[in-house]
Scaffold this active site. Structure first.
Site, PDB file in Angstrom:
ATOM      1  N   CYS A  94       0.867  -1.176   0.000  1.00  0.00           N
ATOM      2  CA  CYS A  94       0.000   0.000   0.000  1.00  0.00           C
ATOM      3  C   CYS A  94       0.906   1.228   0.000  1.00  0.00           C
ATOM      4  CB  CYS A  94      -0.894  -0.030   1.240  1.00  0.00           C
ATOM      5  SG  CYS A  94      -1.965   1.416   1.399  1.00  0.00           S
ATOM      6  N   LEU A  95       1.003   1.881  -1.153  1.00  0.00           N
ATOM      7  CA  LEU A  95       1.895   3.024  -1.326  1.00  0.00           C
ATOM      8  C   LEU A  95       1.262   3.956  -2.351  1.00  0.00           C
ATOM      9  CD1 LEU A  95       4.725   4.313  -0.771  1.00  0.00           C
ATOM     10  CD2 LEU A  95       5.611   2.866  -2.604  1.00  0.00           C
TER      11      LEU A  95
END
Length: 158
Positions: A94-95
């Site tokens: 998750c970026l």
């Protein structure tokens, strides 16, 4: 037509990576069952940032690209149950730079993505947690977080 654009771009990415890759990193396309190179799946390794509790680890990551690349970002996966506040239990990273609705730009390269993920190891974003245990540890028990990260670095020793 779109598939051709994605495949061409990935071929350029592969060539550029061979010429200019950051020290310690690995990124190479997988082999398809028929023996051909699969440019849409890359097996990578990200070194733990020096001077951090991640140091000494060489962390496996798979990048998968769709026919909409580079308009759409790749999906990046560490092994399932990878311990990090911004990695889902499935291993999905998750970026913001991997989110088409946030910071993804079609000009981003494989190199930039991998460097961004390495930076995320060092500097987690506790404002966007993907994993409860690591998020709680880093926030409420930093020593336990560091201990678990060091164990994981040993498991993926370079």
């Amino acid at each position: 037509m779109v598939l051709g654009v994605a495949k061409s771009r990935l071929a350029v990415e592969r060539s550029n990576w061979r010429k200019d890759r950051p020290f310690g990193f690995v990124a190479k396309p997988a082999n398809a069952p028929n023996g051909e190179v699969d440019l849409f799946t890359w097996h990578c390794k990200i070194p733990g940032p020096a001077g951090t509790c991640w140091e000494g680890g060489l962390f496996p990551l798979d990048m998968t690209f769709t026919e909409n690349y580079p308009t759409a970002p790749p999906c990046c996966y560490f092994p399932a149950k990878f311990y990090h506040p911004n990695v889902y239990p499935t291993g999905l990273v998750c970026l913001s730079i991997l989110n088409a609705e946030k910071s993804w730009k079609p000009g981003m390269t494989v190199k930039q993505v991998l460097l961004g993920i390495q930076e995320l190891l060092k500097e987690p974003n506790n404002g966007d947690p993907a994993q409860q245990d690591a998020w709680e540890d880093i926030d409420m028990n930093p020593r336990e977080y560091e201990r678990k990260v060091k164990l994981q670095a040993q498991r993926y020793k370079a």
